[in-house]
Design a protein around this motif. Structure first.
Motif, PDB file in Angstrom:
ATOM      1  N   ILE A   7       0.827  -1.212   0.000  1.00 47.98           N
ATOM      2  CA  ILE A   7       0.000   0.000   0.000  1.00 47.98           C
ATOM      3  C   ILE A   7       0.861   1.262   0.000  1.00 47.98           C
ATOM      4  O   ILE A   7       0.538   2.244  -0.664  1.00 47.98           O
ATOM      5  CB  ILE A   7      -0.967  -0.029   1.199  1.00 47.98           C
ATOM      6  N   LYS A   8       1.966   1.238   0.713  1.00 46.82           N
ATOM      7  CA  LYS A   8       2.815   2.440   0.755  1.00 46.82           C
ATOM      8  C   LYS A   8       3.394   2.772  -0.618  1.00 46.82           C
ATOM      9  O   LYS A   8       3.584   3.940  -0.946  1.00 46.82           O
ATOM     10  CB  LYS A   8       3.925   2.283   1.789  1.00 46.82           C
ATOM     11  N   PHE A   9       3.661   1.770  -1.443  1.00 47.00           N
ATOM     12  CA  PHE A   9       4.118   2.035  -2.806  1.00 47.00           C
ATOM     13  C   PHE A   9       3.037   2.780  -3.572  1.00 47.00           C
ATOM     14  O   PHE A   9       3.294   3.730  -4.294  1.00 47.00           O
ATOM     15  CB  PHE A   9       4.439   0.735  -3.543  1.00 47.00           C
ATOM     16  N   ARG A  10       1.808   2.328  -3.433  1.00 39.12           N
ATOM     17  CA  ARG A  10       0.688   2.954  -4.137  1.00 39.12           C
ATOM     18  C   ARG A  10       0.470   4.388  -3.638  1.00 39.12           C
ATOM     19  O   ARG A  10       0.154   5.281  -4.434  1.00 39.12           O
ATOM     20  CB  ARG A  10      -0.583   2.116  -3.940  1.00 39.12           C
ATOM     21  N   GLN A  29      -8.745   2.365  -0.369  1.00 41.56           N
ATOM     22  CA  GLN A  29      -9.810   1.484   0.120  1.00 41.56           C
ATOM     23  C   GLN A  29     -10.537   0.828  -1.054  1.00 41.56           C
ATOM     24  O   GLN A  29     -10.840  -0.358  -1.011  1.00 41.56           O
ATOM     25  CB  GLN A  29     -10.812   2.259   0.985  1.00 41.56           C
ATOM     26  N   LYS A  30     -10.791   1.594  -2.099  1.00 43.59           N
ATOM     27  CA  LYS A  30     -11.486   1.062  -3.273  1.00 43.59           C
ATOM     28  C   LYS A  30     -10.627   0.027  -3.998  1.00 43.59           C
ATOM     29  O   LYS A  30     -11.082  -1.066  -4.316  1.00 43.59           O
ATOM     30  CB  LYS A  30     -11.831   2.220  -4.214  1.00 43.59           C
ATOM     31  N   GLU A  31      -9.360   0.359  -4.232  1.00 41.75           N
ATOM     32  CA  GLU A  31      -8.481  -0.520  -5.008  1.00 41.75           C
ATOM     33  C   GLU A  31      -8.134  -1.809  -4.269  1.00 41.75           C
ATOM     34  O   GLU A  31      -7.977  -2.856  -4.887  1.00 41.75           O
ATOM     35  CB  GLU A  31      -7.181   0.214  -5.363  1.00 41.75           C
ATOM     36  N   TYR A  32      -7.998  -1.743  -2.961  1.00 39.52           N
ATOM     37  CA  TYR A  32      -7.572  -2.911  -2.188  1.00 39.52           C
ATOM     38  C   TYR A  32      -8.739  -3.603  -1.483  1.00 39.52           C
ATOM     39  O   TYR A  32      -8.535  -4.580  -0.768  1.00 39.52           O
ATOM     40  CB  TYR A  32      -6.505  -2.509  -1.168  1.00 39.52           C
ATOM     41  N   GLY A  33      -9.952  -3.075  -1.673  1.00 35.43           N
ATOM     42  CA  GLY A  33     -11.125  -3.693  -1.056  1.00 35.43           C
ATOM     43  C   GLY A  33     -11.121  -3.591   0.462  1.00 35.43           C
ATOM     44  O   GLY A  33     -11.582  -4.503   1.144  1.00 35.43           O
ATOM     45  N   LEU A  34     -10.620  -2.481   0.975  1.00 32.20           N
ATOM     46  CA  LEU A  34     -10.542  -2.278   2.422  1.00 32.20           C
ATOM     47  C   LEU A  34     -11.717  -1.403   2.858  1.00 32.20           C
ATOM     48  O   LEU A  34     -11.930  -0.336   2.306  1.00 32.20           O
ATOM     49  CB  LEU A  34      -9.217  -1.617   2.792  1.00 32.20           C
ATOM     50  N   LYS A  35     -12.438  -1.876   3.845  1.00 28.92           N
ATOM     51  CA  LYS A  35     -13.625  -1.148   4.293  1.00 28.92           C
ATOM     52  C   LYS A  35     -13.542  -0.879   5.787  1.00 28.92           C
ATOM     53  O   LYS A  35     -12.831  -1.550   6.502  1.00 28.92           O
ATOM     54  CB  LYS A  35     -14.873  -1.963   3.990  1.00 28.92           C
ATOM     55  N   GLY A  36     -14.270   0.107   6.214  1.00 31.90           N
ATOM     56  CA  GLY A  36     -14.390   0.383   7.637  1.00 31.90           C
ATOM     57  C   GLY A  36     -13.421   1.440   8.131  1.00 31.90           C
ATOM     58  O   GLY A  36     -12.445   1.796   7.467  1.00 31.90           O
ATOM     59  N   ASN A  37     -13.745   1.941   9.309  1.00 29.40           N
ATOM     60  CA  ASN A  37     -12.964   3.026   9.892  1.00 29.40           C
ATOM     61  C   ASN A  37     -11.552   2.604  10.299  1.00 29.40           C
ATOM     62  O   ASN A  37     -10.611   3.397  10.210  1.00 29.40           O
ATOM     63  CB  ASN A  37     -13.697   3.614  11.097  1.00 29.40           C
ATOM     64  N   GLN A  39      -9.612   0.388   8.804  1.00 26.64           N
ATOM     65  CA  GLN A  39      -8.806   0.374   7.578  1.00 26.64           C
ATOM     66  C   GLN A  39      -8.528   1.798   7.106  1.00 26.64           C
ATOM     67  O   GLN A  39      -7.433   2.124   6.675  1.00 26.64           O
ATOM     68  CB  GLN A  39      -9.512  -0.418   6.472  1.00 26.64           C
ATOM     69  N   ARG A  40      -9.543   2.656   7.194  1.00 25.94           N
ATOM     70  CA  ARG A  40      -9.370   4.069   6.804  1.00 25.94           C
ATOM     71  C   ARG A  40      -8.247   4.714   7.610  1.00 25.94           C
ATOM     72  O   ARG A  40      -7.337   5.329   7.054  1.00 25.94           O
ATOM     73  CB  ARG A  40     -10.687   4.817   7.049  1.00 25.94           C
ATOM     74  N   ASP A  41      -8.291   4.523   8.916  1.00 22.99           N
ATOM     75  CA  ASP A  41      -7.294   5.144   9.779  1.00 22.99           C
ATOM     76  C   ASP A  41      -5.912   4.500   9.613  1.00 22.99           C
ATOM     77  O   ASP A  41      -4.893   5.168   9.761  1.00 22.99           O
ATOM     78  CB  ASP A  41      -7.746   5.090  11.238  1.00 22.99           C
ATOM     79  N   SER A  42      -5.870   3.212   9.305  1.00 22.98           N
ATOM     80  CA  SER A  42      -4.584   2.538   9.066  1.00 22.98           C
ATOM     81  C   SER A  42      -3.901   3.097   7.818  1.00 22.98           C
ATOM     82  O   SER A  42      -2.688   3.297   7.806  1.00 22.98           O
ATOM     83  CB  SER A  42      -4.785   1.025   8.899  1.00 22.98           C
ATOM     84  N   ILE A  43      -4.689   3.344   6.778  1.00 17.43           N
ATOM     85  CA  ILE A  43      -4.127   3.926   5.553  1.00 17.43           C
ATOM     86  C   ILE A  43      -3.630   5.334   5.834  1.00 17.43           C
ATOM     87  O   ILE A  43      -2.538   5.715   5.405  1.00 17.43           O
ATOM     88  CB  ILE A  43      -5.184   3.928   4.421  1.00 17.43           C
TER      89      ILE A  43
END
Length: 96
Positions: A7-10, A29-37, A39-43
């Motif tokens: 993810i950091k590369f992206r 979140q869209k590209e990696y299929g990550l949902k929820g708060n 995952q949002r905060d981790s990104i």
């Protein structure tokens, strides 16, 4: 476009032309299929780590008054630094 790259590369790719943190988070979140708060905060945390490592620089800040990311929190616009471009090239991100 993202494939299964870290993810950091992206994030480095996305910041090449400057992006707001909420735009990066939504796209990852869209590209990696990550949902929820969580995952949002981790990104967002990954973005902060890249900035603290000198690979991204904060070029603009505003308060999230509309609740785009989190109402009342600061939104940051980041762009890739020269150091970030070198590090990205070292990691074989040739398009950065």
């Amino acid at each position: 476009m993202a494939g299964q790259r870290p993810i950091k590369f992206r994030i480095l790719e996305l910041c090449n032309s400057g992006k707001w943190n909420y735009e990066i988070v939504q796209q990852i979140q869209k590209e990696y299929g990550l949902k929820g708060n969580f995952q949002r905060d981790s990104i967002n945390f990954d973005i902060i780590e890249l900035a603290s490592g000198g690979m991204l620089r904060d070029v603009e800040v505003k308060v999230d008054e509309e609740g785009i990311y989190k109402k009342g929190f600061l939104l940051h616009k980041y762009e890739l630094t020269d150091f970030g471009k070198v590090r990205a090239a070292d990691a074989c991100l040739m398009y950065v």
